[in-house]
Design an enzyme around this catalytic site. Structure first.
Site, PDB file in Angstrom:
ATOM      1  N   SER A 153       0.360  -9.864  -8.134  1.00 40.33           N
ATOM      2  CA  SER A 153       0.707 -10.036  -6.727  1.00 40.33           C
ATOM      3  C   SER A 153       1.406 -11.375  -6.483  1.00 40.33           C
ATOM      4  CB  SER A 153      -0.546  -9.863  -5.870  1.00 40.33           C
ATOM      5  OG  SER A 153      -0.218  -9.724  -4.513  1.00 40.33           O
ATOM      6  N   ASP A 181       2.434  -5.715 -10.132  1.00 40.91           N
ATOM      7  CA  ASP A 181       2.727  -5.389  -8.733  1.00 40.91           C
ATOM      8  C   ASP A 181       3.044  -6.655  -7.928  1.00 40.91           C
ATOM      9  OD1 ASP A 181       3.228  -3.171  -7.111  1.00 40.91           O
ATOM     10  OD2 ASP A 181       1.370  -3.442  -6.006  1.00 40.91           O
ATOM     11  N   HIS A 242      -2.594  -1.425  -5.406  1.00 38.69           N
ATOM     12  CA  HIS A 242      -2.090  -2.761  -5.753  1.00 38.69           C
ATOM     13  C   HIS A 242      -2.850  -3.327  -6.959  1.00 38.69           C
ATOM     14  CE1 HIS A 242       0.099  -6.382  -4.879  1.00 38.69           C
ATOM     15  NE2 HIS A 242      -0.940  -7.078  -4.423  1.00 38.69           N
TER      16      HIS A 242
END
EC number: 3.1.1.32
Length: 316
Positions: A153, A181, A242
């Site tokens: 992330s 991600d 995610h």
């Protein structure tokens, strides 16, 4: 795992903006090796003053893990990944814990008002990682070709900023950056200088698992769109999809199966069948992706449960 869901949905808590101010002194390094499987916590200053790494450790491949928003360096998923890296490939694993700058203290309230602060802090953390890398290279004589970054992330973009900074410091490029991600909010229209980019390492691998919380454009040498990169099997919440990127990579490290990526030009095109895959056209997700010649965008089919294999028994 980090959770940007409330931010993307616009359901912000209108309370007091949290203080997620970055301070290098708050960063801790969780170091894992075969003789320290549960990890020890160090500060960069200690590494400068003491010869803590044994030659037997520092000669191994090194993986530097960087977490995302609202998370920590020893979160459950990173801990599992660190143990897999140690067990399978005898890595030295260093997880960068920048939890204060990532607003982890406010995770229990689901308050995402500090997200913009955390985004700003990624550049500072990236510089910290680059400075730490310089220490490894100059004091401990670690070659850059032995170091890869794995970021989830916001940690993916942080890895990119570290990759840019080590080049500015004339250290060369990291062997690889794996972006799990990479965060979407605040990065949806960003250009290379302001996000993870394929030039940030010798090889950049991106694993896309949520079109809501992650970016949906190519950032790497290879970009894997798992289950088309929109959402993941068994997940009803975007935060679940995610986080699946971390779990997928961990299973790939364990090598119980190969998650195969087949060439995929765009969301409006049909990817080739896995059954048509050859070593020169398809790519296995994971630490050996760089050994395959193909680059670009790849569709990766997965199953709902670990080890997530959906490759029809094909060996690449």
């Amino acid at each position: 795992a980090d959770d940007l869901t409330t931010l993307r949905n616009g359901t912000l808590d209108r309370g007091i903006t949290p203080d997620c101010t970055f301070n290098e002194k708050d960063i801790e390094l969780h170091v894992y090796s075969r003789d320290k499987r549960n990890g020890i916590i160090l500060k960069k200053e200690i590494l400068k003053n003491y010869d803590l790494f044994q030659k037997s450790q520092i000669s191994h491949q090194i993986a530097i893990l960087i977490h995302g928003f609202l998370s920590t360096g020893n979160n459950e998923n990173f801990d599992a990944m660190a143990k897999a890296l140690i067990e399978i490939d005898n890595f030295l694993v260093i997880s960068v814990d920048w939890k204060k700058g990532a607003c982890n203290a406010f995770a229990s309230t689901n308050d995402v008002l500090g997200y913009s602060q955390a985004v700003g802090n990624t550049r500072h953390v990236g510089k910290y990682v680059a400075d730490f890398t310089k220490l490894l290279v100059e004091q401990y004589k670690v070659p850059m070709s032995n170091i890869r970054l794995i970021g989830h992330s916001l940690g993916a973009h942080t890895s990119g900023f570290a990759g840019k900074e080590v080049q500015r410091l004339k250290l060369g490029k990291y062997k690889e950056i794996i972006g799990l991600d990479p965060a979407g909010p605040s990065f949806l229209t960003s250009k290379c200088p302001d996000r993870l980019c394929e030039t940030d390492a010798e090889y950049v691998q991106a694993i896309h698992t949520s079109a809501i919380l992650g970016v949906y454009y190519n950032v790497g040498s290879v970009d894997f769109y798992v289950n088309y990169g929109k959402s993941q099997p068994g997940c009803s919440e975007p935060s679940c999809s995610h986080t699946k990127a971390v779990k997928y990579l961990t299973e790939c490290i364990k090598r119980e199966c190969c998650l195969i990526g087949t060439p995929w030009k765009s969301y409006f095109s049909t990817p080739k069948s896995i059954s048509q895959c050859k070593r020169d056209t398809c790519v296995c997700v994971g630490l050996n992706a760089q050994s395959y010649p193909a680059k670009g965008s790849f569709y990766v089919p997965v199953e709902k449960d670990a080890p997530y294999c959906h490759n029809e028994g094909i060996k690449l």
